[in-house]
Design a protein around this motif. Structure first.
Motif, PDB file in Angstrom:
ATOM      1  N   ASN A   1      74.439  51.439-110.557  1.00 58.43           N
ATOM      2  CA  ASN A   1      75.223  50.049-110.565  1.00 58.43           C
ATOM      3  C   ASN A   1      74.688  49.416-109.532  1.00 58.43           C
ATOM      4  O   ASN A   1      74.366  49.462-108.395  1.00 58.43           O
ATOM      5  CB  ASN A   1      76.400  50.653-109.562  1.00 58.43           C
ATOM      6  N   LEU A   2      74.694  48.376-109.720  1.00 60.70           N
ATOM      7  CA  LEU A   2      74.376  46.451-109.679  1.00 60.70           C
ATOM      8  C   LEU A   2      75.877  45.608-108.595  1.00 60.70           C
ATOM      9  O   LEU A   2      76.381  44.994-109.671  1.00 60.70           O
ATOM     10  CB  LEU A   2      73.625  45.536-109.755  1.00 60.70           C
ATOM     11  N   LEU A   3      76.096  45.713-107.556  1.00 58.30           N
ATOM     12  CA  LEU A   3      77.043  45.144-107.075  1.00 58.30           C
ATOM     13  C   LEU A   3      76.786  43.796-106.301  1.00 58.30           C
ATOM     14  O   LEU A   3      76.036  43.833-105.535  1.00 58.30           O
ATOM     15  CB  LEU A   3      78.245  45.802-106.294  1.00 58.30           C
ATOM     16  N   ARG A   4      77.149  42.514-107.232  1.00 61.15           N
ATOM     17  CA  ARG A   4      76.898  40.724-106.324  1.00 61.15           C
ATOM     18  C   ARG A   4      76.994  40.495-105.062  1.00 61.15           C
ATOM     19  O   ARG A   4      78.847  40.598-105.397  1.00 61.15           O
ATOM     20  CB  ARG A   4      76.893  39.735-107.847  1.00 61.15           C
ATOM     21  N   GLY A   5      76.993  39.848-104.513  1.00 64.54           N
ATOM     22  CA  GLY A   5      77.710  39.707-103.200  1.00 64.54           C
ATOM     23  C   GLY A   5      76.736  39.190-102.087  1.00 64.54           C
ATOM     24  O   GLY A   5      75.605  38.332-102.733  1.00 64.54           O
ATOM     25  N   ARG A   6      77.030  39.055-101.159  1.00 61.38           N
ATOM     26  CA  ARG A   6      76.593  38.168-100.202  1.00 61.38           C
ATOM     27  C   ARG A   6      76.309  38.886 -98.533  1.00 61.38           C
ATOM     28  O   ARG A   6      77.679  39.099 -98.082  1.00 61.38           O
ATOM     29  CB  ARG A   6      76.692  36.501-100.010  1.00 61.38           C
ATOM     30  N   VAL A   7      75.010  38.901 -98.400  1.00 57.50           N
ATOM     31  CA  VAL A   7      74.892  39.504 -97.090  1.00 57.50           C
ATOM     32  C   VAL A   7      75.992  38.484 -95.101  1.00 57.50           C
ATOM     33  O   VAL A   7      76.127  37.530 -95.237  1.00 57.50           O
ATOM     34  CB  VAL A   7      73.874  39.911 -96.337  1.00 57.50           C
ATOM     35  N   ALA A   8      77.158  39.117 -94.940  1.00 55.32           N
ATOM     36  CA  ALA A   8      77.746  38.044 -93.934  1.00 55.32           C
ATOM     37  C   ALA A   8      77.858  39.067 -92.748  1.00 55.32           C
ATOM     38  O   ALA A   8      78.371  38.657 -91.882  1.00 55.32           O
ATOM     39  CB  ALA A   8      79.371  39.204 -94.438  1.00 55.32           C
ATOM     40  N   GLY A   9      76.977  39.931 -92.244  1.00 54.50           N
ATOM     41  CA  GLY A   9      76.544  39.767 -91.156  1.00 54.50           C
ATOM     42  C   GLY A   9      75.800  41.547 -90.470  1.00 54.50           C
ATOM     43  O   GLY A   9      75.557  42.354 -91.609  1.00 54.50           O
ATOM     44  N   ARG A  10      76.236  42.439 -89.978  1.00 49.62           N
ATOM     45  CA  ARG A  10      75.578  44.040 -89.640  1.00 49.62           C
ATOM     46  C   ARG A  10      76.816  44.554 -89.280  1.00 49.62           C
ATOM     47  O   ARG A  10      77.632  43.839 -87.942  1.00 49.62           O
ATOM     48  CB  ARG A  10      74.781  44.092 -88.446  1.00 49.62           C
ATOM     49  N   ASP A  11      76.617  45.909 -88.738  1.00 51.54           N
ATOM     50  CA  ASP A  11      77.649  46.519 -88.075  1.00 51.54           C
ATOM     51  C   ASP A  11      76.967  47.837 -88.437  1.00 51.54           C
ATOM     52  O   ASP A  11      76.881  48.838 -88.852  1.00 51.54           O
ATOM     53  CB  ASP A  11      79.053  46.987 -89.057  1.00 51.54           C
ATOM     54  N   GLY A  12      76.410  48.101 -86.739  1.00 47.12           N
ATOM     55  CA  GLY A  12      75.349  48.475 -86.709  1.00 47.12           C
ATOM     56  C   GLY A  12      73.832  48.247 -87.221  1.00 47.12           C
ATOM     57  O   GLY A  12      73.166  47.638 -87.486  1.00 47.12           O
ATOM     58  N   GLU A  13      73.592  49.903 -87.761  1.00 44.98           N
ATOM     59  CA  GLU A  13      72.431  49.257 -88.778  1.00 44.98           C
ATOM     60  C   GLU A  13      72.754  49.455 -90.239  1.00 44.98           C
ATOM     61  O   GLU A  13      71.847  49.157 -91.122  1.00 44.98           O
ATOM     62  CB  GLU A  13      71.855  51.297 -88.808  1.00 44.98           C
ATOM     63  N   ASP A  14      74.282  48.875 -90.160  1.00 44.49           N
ATOM     64  CA  ASP A  14      74.369  49.131 -91.792  1.00 44.49           C
ATOM     65  C   ASP A  14      74.579  47.248 -91.910  1.00 44.49           C
ATOM     66  O   ASP A  14      74.591  46.492 -91.080  1.00 44.49           O
ATOM     67  CB  ASP A  14      76.103  49.050 -92.002  1.00 44.49           C
ATOM     68  N   LEU A  15      74.457  46.683 -93.401  1.00 43.17           N
ATOM     69  CA  LEU A  15      74.714  45.397 -93.125  1.00 43.17           C
ATOM     70  C   LEU A  15      76.227  45.571 -93.902  1.00 43.17           C
ATOM     71  O   LEU A  15      76.191  46.306 -94.837  1.00 43.17           O
ATOM     72  CB  LEU A  15      73.394  44.744 -94.691  1.00 43.17           C
ATOM     73  N   VAL A  16      77.350  44.253 -93.609  1.00 44.89           N
ATOM     74  CA  VAL A  16      78.078  44.295 -94.226  1.00 44.89           C
ATOM     75  C   VAL A  16      78.169  42.851 -95.620  1.00 44.89           C
ATOM     76  O   VAL A  16      77.447  42.219 -95.569  1.00 44.89           O
ATOM     77  CB  VAL A  16      79.345  43.810 -93.605  1.00 44.89           C
ATOM     78  N   VAL A  17      78.457  43.549 -96.329  1.00 41.23           N
ATOM     79  CA  VAL A  17      77.822  43.020 -97.739  1.00 41.23           C
ATOM     80  C   VAL A  17      79.531  42.336 -98.058  1.00 41.23           C
ATOM     81  O   VAL A  17      80.500  43.040 -98.394  1.00 41.23           O
ATOM     82  CB  VAL A  17      77.861  43.731 -98.888  1.00 41.23           C
TER      83      VAL A  17
END
Length: 354
Positions: free
Chosen positions: A238-254
């Motif tokens: 599955n491919l979910l299109r979005g934009r990186v909005a920031g970080r939450d610890g080691e995770d990207l927030v998309v």
């Protein structure tokens, strides 16, 4: 045995670059699968290595020797074709002996070498049969014995399973991998089947439109694709299109196109991206889990396949998501409202190809 090196290999047909500057290394004794959709150039690469097609640029080196302009019969490579190409008027033993005879091996040695090769592929009791008297798997093993009996520098396999039924195909994958490991021969294997590529190779090279997209060990390729093409072609993620909005610890927030946000893993930052989510990483729940990514969805199609079940889900924004779950828990009917959930650790992020 020898290693294989391709340096900026090119093959053009008119204005079309069937192979567009490929550089590739196959370590001595290793097994590399060259995989991609029809027309990507993978078979053209193999045939240039074999000497059946002349490249328009670049070099082919085997064990450090430049074979680019060497005639096919002087390269000492073992080639197993898709059609096996057995001689119908010869017995199994005569087919296997053919290459030895062409190389001028003394007659006294040929019988011993043929018996050894047939024993290696477990055909020692069928030496006097004609190819028409063999099953598809036996014909394939005869072709493999013929390729290996001359002790080639490389083994080249061109879609060797395409003429076999599903069960025999699985058996022959294991058989060929066993032989390759026992002999220790450097092998280049061309296939369009992602499962074959992942299941047999030490390294997998994914081609697209004449170029290499990614070369990596099977697990790395599956878990950490570097492009949307590789992610979709290998395992149909599955491919979910979005934009990186920031970080939450080691995770990207998309931030997804729908407006929802999810957490993912990766190195893409501050730009359009796609979240790669494998079907088997999706869990289906009746209520949302605050500790995981969770999106409301509706079951559109349910397909039970015994050990697993496939679900096609429609998200709130109309986008579709595929989920694969254990068959024992496959009891959701079309129209059921669920939450599609997954962990950030089960994702990776790639640049948006659009």
């Amino acid at each position: 045995m020898s290693d294989l090196r391709l340096e900026r290999l090119v093959k053009r047909y008119g204005s079309l670059a069937a192979v567009d500057g490929i550089s590739l290394a196959v370590d001595e004794g290793s097994f590399l699968s060259l995989v991609g959709p029809s027309g990507c150039g993978k078979t053209t690469v193999l045939r240039m290595v074999a000497g059946l097609i002349e490249p328009d640029g670049g070099r082919i080196l085997v064990g450090g020797d430049d074979l680019t302009d060497v005639a096919v019969h002087k390269r000492n490579l073992g080639l197993v074709f898709q059609s096996y190409a057995l001689f119908p008027h010869m017995t199994v033993a005569q087919n296997v002996a053919f290459g030895l005879q062409r190389r001028g091996v003394p007659k006294a040695e040929i019988g011993q070498l043929v018996r050894k090769a047939l024993q290696m592929v477990r055909l020692e009791g069928l030496a006097e049969r004609a190819p028409r008297q063999l099953s598809g798997g036996q014909q394939q093993r005869t072709a493999l014995a013929r390729a290996l009996v001359v002790e080639p520098r490389l083994l080249l396999l061109d879609e060797p399973f395409s003429n076999l039924d599903a069960l025999l195909r699985d058996e022959m994958r294991i058989e060929i991998k066993r032989l390759q490991q026992e002999v220790g021969i450097t092998t280049l294997f061309v296939t369009h089947d992602q499962g074959e590529a992942l299941g047999m190779a030490d390294q997998v090279a994914v081609m697209n439109r004449g170029r290499l997209e990614q070369v990596a060990p099977p697990r790395t390729l599956y878990r950490a694709p570097t492009s949307a093409f590789v992610a979709h072609f290998i395992g149909r993620a599955n491919l979910l299109r979005g934009r990186v909005a920031g970080r939450d610890g080691e995770d990207l927030v998309v931030a997804l196109a729908s407006g929802a946000t999810v957490r993912a893993r990766g190195a893409v930052a501050g730009e359009a991206c796609q979240v790669v989510l494998r079907q088997e990483s999706v869990r289906l729940a009746a209520a949302p889990d605050a500790a995981a990514n969770s999106l409301a969805a509706t079951v559109v199609v349910a397909s039970f396949a015994g050990a697993t079940a496939q679900y096609l889900l429609r998200l709130a924004d109309g986008a579709e998501l595929h989920a694969q779950v254990p068959g024992a828990r496959a009891d959701l009917a079309p129209g059921t409202a669920v939450f599609a959930e997954w962990d950030a650790a089960d994702t990776t992020v790639v640049p948006d190809a659009a």
